[in-house]
Design a protein around this motif. Structure first.
Motif, mmCIF file in Angstrom:
data_model
loop_
_atom_site.group_PDB
_atom_site.id
_atom_site.type_symbol
_atom_site.label_atom_id
_atom_site.label_comp_id
_atom_site.label_asym_id
_atom_site.label_seq_id
_atom_site.Cartn_x
_atom_site.Cartn_y
_atom_site.Cartn_z
ATOM 1 N N CYS A 1 24.120 -14.506 95.462
ATOM 2 C CA CYS A 1 25.535 -14.745 95.794
ATOM 3 C C CYS A 1 25.768 -14.058 97.136
ATOM 4 O O CYS A 1 26.299 -12.946 97.216
ATOM 5 C CB CYS A 1 26.449 -14.180 94.711
ATOM 6 S SG CYS A 1 26.382 -15.108 93.163
ATOM 7 N N PHE B 1 26.637 -21.906 85.732
ATOM 8 C CA PHE B 1 27.167 -22.297 87.045
ATOM 9 C C PHE B 1 26.090 -22.151 88.138
ATOM 10 O O PHE B 1 26.412 -21.972 89.315
ATOM 11 C CB PHE B 1 28.383 -21.437 87.407
ATOM 12 C CG PHE B 1 29.583 -21.674 86.531
ATOM 13 C CD1 PHE B 1 30.481 -22.700 86.808
ATOM 14 C CD2 PHE B 1 29.814 -20.874 85.419
ATOM 15 C CE1 PHE B 1 31.597 -22.918 86.006
ATOM 16 C CE2 PHE B 1 30.927 -21.085 84.604
ATOM 17 C CZ PHE B 1 31.813 -22.107 84.904
ATOM 18 N N TYR B 2 24.879 -22.225 87.739
ATOM 19 C CA TYR B 2 23.748 -22.046 88.678
ATOM 20 C C TYR B 2 23.865 -23.021 89.856
ATOM 21 O O TYR B 2 24.048 -24.225 89.686
ATOM 22 C CB TYR B 2 22.440 -22.286 87.931
ATOM 23 C CG TYR B 2 21.175 -22.096 88.744
ATOM 24 C CD1 TYR B 2 20.482 -20.899 88.713
ATOM 25 C CD2 TYR B 2 20.672 -23.140 89.526
ATOM 26 C CE1 TYR B 2 19.303 -20.731 89.441
ATOM 27 C CE2 TYR B 2 19.509 -22.980 90.265
ATOM 28 C CZ TYR B 2 18.827 -21.777 90.228
ATOM 29 O OH TYR B 2 17.674 -21.610 90.955
ATOM 30 N N PHE C 1 25.409 -17.359 87.327
ATOM 31 C CA PHE C 1 26.063 -17.679 88.597
ATOM 32 C C PHE C 1 25.085 -17.566 89.780
ATOM 33 O O PHE C 1 25.510 -17.436 90.920
ATOM 34 C CB PHE C 1 27.251 -16.746 88.843
ATOM 35 C CG PHE C 1 28.407 -16.965 87.893
ATOM 36 C CD1 PHE C 1 29.418 -17.873 88.194
ATOM 37 C CD2 PHE C 1 28.479 -16.261 86.697
ATOM 38 C CE1 PHE C 1 30.478 -18.071 87.327
ATOM 39 C CE2 PHE C 1 29.537 -16.455 85.811
ATOM 40 C CZ PHE C 1 30.535 -17.367 86.136
ATOM 41 N N GLU C 2 23.820 -17.614 89.495
ATOM 42 C CA GLU C 2 22.837 -17.477 90.575
ATOM 43 C C GLU C 2 23.032 -18.578 91.631
ATOM 44 O O GLU C 2 23.244 -19.745 91.310
ATOM 45 C CB GLU C 2 21.412 -17.560 90.027
ATOM 46 C CG GLU C 2 20.348 -17.381 91.114
ATOM 47 C CD GLU C 2 18.928 -17.366 90.582
ATOM 48 O OE1 GLU C 2 18.000 -17.566 91.396
ATOM 49 O OE2 GLU C 2 18.736 -17.147 89.364
ATOM 50 N N LEU D 1 31.655 -22.766 94.837
ATOM 51 C CA LEU D 1 32.500 -21.928 93.992
ATOM 52 C C LEU D 1 32.889 -20.645 94.723
ATOM 53 O O LEU D 1 32.045 -19.802 95.018
ATOM 54 C CB LEU D 1 31.768 -21.589 92.685
ATOM 55 C CG LEU D 1 32.557 -20.812 91.633
ATOM 56 C CD1 LEU D 1 33.798 -21.572 91.207
ATOM 57 C CD2 LEU D 1 31.666 -20.497 90.427
ATOM 58 N N CYS E 1 25.493 -18.956 93.696
ATOM 59 C CA CYS E 1 26.895 -19.303 94.031
ATOM 60 C C CYS E 1 27.231 -18.619 95.357
ATOM 61 O O CYS E 1 27.894 -17.579 95.399
ATOM 62 C CB CYS E 1 27.835 -18.868 92.920
ATOM 63 S SG CYS E 1 27.615 -19.795 91.382
ATOM 64 N N CYS F 1 26.181 -23.527 92.044
ATOM 65 C CA CYS F 1 27.503 -24.096 92.407
ATOM 66 C C CYS F 1 27.913 -23.492 93.754
ATOM 67 O O CYS F 1 28.664 -22.510 93.818
ATOM 68 C CB CYS F 1 28.533 -23.785 91.324
ATOM 69 S SG CYS F 1 28.232 -24.635 89.767
ATOM 70 N N LEU G 1 30.920 -17.439 96.537
ATOM 71 C CA LEU G 1 31.691 -16.485 95.755
ATOM 72 C C LEU G 1 31.841 -15.173 96.525
ATOM 73 O O LEU G 1 30.848 -14.568 96.944
ATOM 74 C CB LEU G 1 30.994 -16.231 94.416
ATOM 75 C CG LEU G 1 31.722 -15.338 93.413
ATOM 76 C CD1 LEU G 1 33.045 -15.970 92.983
ATOM 77 C CD2 LEU G 1 30.830 -15.069 92.206
ATOM 78 N N PHE H 1 23.935 -12.904 89.079
ATOM 79 C CA PHE H 1 24.631 -13.171 90.340
ATOM 80 C C PHE H 1 23.668 -13.087 91.534
ATOM 81 O O PHE H 1 24.076 -12.820 92.656
ATOM 82 C CB PHE H 1 25.791 -12.187 90.526
ATOM 83 C CG PHE H 1 26.911 -12.384 89.538
ATOM 84 C CD1 PHE H 1 27.950 -13.274 89.801
ATOM 85 C CD2 PHE H 1 26.905 -11.703 88.329
ATOM 86 C CE1 PHE H 1 28.978 -13.464 88.883
ATOM 87 C CE2 PHE H 1 27.931 -11.886 87.393
ATOM 88 C CZ PHE H 1 28.962 -12.779 87.679
ATOM 89 N N VAL I 1 36.343 -16.961 90.749
ATOM 90 C CA VAL I 1 36.234 -17.052 89.296
ATOM 91 C C VAL I 1 37.237 -16.065 88.706
ATOM 92 O O VAL I 1 37.164 -14.864 88.970
ATOM 93 C CB VAL I 1 34.820 -16.710 88.801
ATOM 94 C CG1 VAL I 1 34.757 -16.834 87.282
ATOM 95 C CG2 VAL I 1 33.783 -17.629 89.443
ATOM 96 N N GLU J 1 25.608 -26.756 86.281
ATOM 97 C CA GLU J 1 24.559 -26.447 87.259
ATOM 98 C C GLU J 1 24.560 -27.457 88.411
ATOM 99 O O GLU J 1 24.613 -28.664 88.209
ATOM 100 C CB GLU J 1 23.195 -26.457 86.582
ATOM 101 C CG GLU J 1 22.038 -26.142 87.530
ATOM 102 C CD GLU J 1 20.687 -26.096 86.832
ATOM 103 O OE1 GLU J 1 19.670 -26.052 87.554
ATOM 104 O OE2 GLU J 1 20.651 -26.089 85.581
#
Length: 285
Positions: free
Chosen positions: A149, A102-103, A125-126, A108, A128, A105, A131, A146, A111, A80
């Protein structure tokens, strides 16, 4: 030209050909070696996160990251807020990405899922925001997985996709293409809230009555819709006229869809077999 002269010319031509072949072969071999070296160099650039790193609470500062063979899940909030990681490989043995793994990130960009993954949990992945593309054979995508994103443009799900939970792709404003398989079973209301730019979308078999209501904020902008169905059915009331949209339907029901006055409001009705993604029956090509 006498016989002796002809022999001289012939021998000269053969020698030139042999030299040319040798030069070409040398050049090609050199190129292969160079490509191999480049591959080895890029592999060495990847940092592999192991159980020891986890035990030591190591915070990766590397841009490219993979996982050791003993890592079978990614723990809650494990990375995170990390702003160093730009690219990550999710190894085949990893079957669970836990909440907020991966909150936030924000660096990033890529993936790579190297195998199917049963669960991408809530907020995994919130935030990110870098991405851009997602290709994953997931079973369940959790709440807000997500969300935000904001650079995400395309989403491709494998055959195992079963459930998208509320907020899964909330506020992904640049999202333009979402493709999933015929076996999709459950999409929560609000899974695509705030996704105003979707132009290409799959309607799985069990969602015919909800149709464009799944992504109501972008339905008027659709350019391609893939209707995966095991039967013909009338156009739902919540499906607006989409004159700029091409509707792809199962080949077996093509004539019925094309003959229906309501479905004719689409710009064009084409067989699924002519699409880039699906067979005549609606399965992934």
């Amino acid at each position: 030209m006498n016989r002796t002269m002809r022999k001289v010319l012939l021998m000269t031509a053969l020698l030139i050909g042999i030299c040319s072949c040798d030069n070409k072969q040398t050049k090609d071999t050199s190129k292969v070696v160079t490509d191999k070296q480049a591959t080895e160099t890029s592999t060495k650039d990847i940092f592999f996160y192991t159980a020891k790193h986890r035990a030591d609470n190591y915070v990766p500062t590397e841009e490219k990251m993979g996982f050791g063979s003993t890592i079978q899940s990614i723990n809650e909030s494990e990375f995170e807020g990390n702003t160093s990681i730009k690219e990550v490989w999710i190894a085949p043995q990893i079957k669970h990405i836990v909440n907020k793994a991966f909150y936030g990130c924000t660096s990033l960009e890529k993936v790579h899922f190297q195998g199917d993954i049963p669960l991408i949990n809530d907020q995994a992945f919130e935030g990110c925001s870098a991405l851009k593309n997602l290709r994953v054979d997931a079973y369940t995508v959790g709440v807000d997985a997500f969300k935000d994103c904001t650079s995400l443009e395309t989403v491709r799900f494998g055959d195992h996709i079963w459930w998208l939970r509320v907020g899964a792709f909330e506020n992904c404003k640049k999202l333009r293409s979402v493709l999933m398989g015929i076996g999709m079973k459950k999409i929560d209301d609000g899974a695509f809230t705030g996704c105003t730019g979707i132009e290409e979308f799959t309607i799985p078999n069990d969602f015919k009555n909800r149709m464009f209501g799944l992504v109501s904020e972008s339905a008027s902008k659709w350019k391609k819709a893939y209707l995966l169905s095991t039967e013909f059915y009338p156009k739902p009331k919540n499906c607006p006229a989409a004159g700029n949209c091409t509707l792809y339907v199962p080949d077996a029901f093509l004539k019925q869809y094309q003959a229906d006055a309501e479905w004719q409001k689409f710009g064009s009705i084409q067989p699924l077999s002519k699409s880039s993604y699906f067979t005549a029956e609606g399965f992934w090509k």
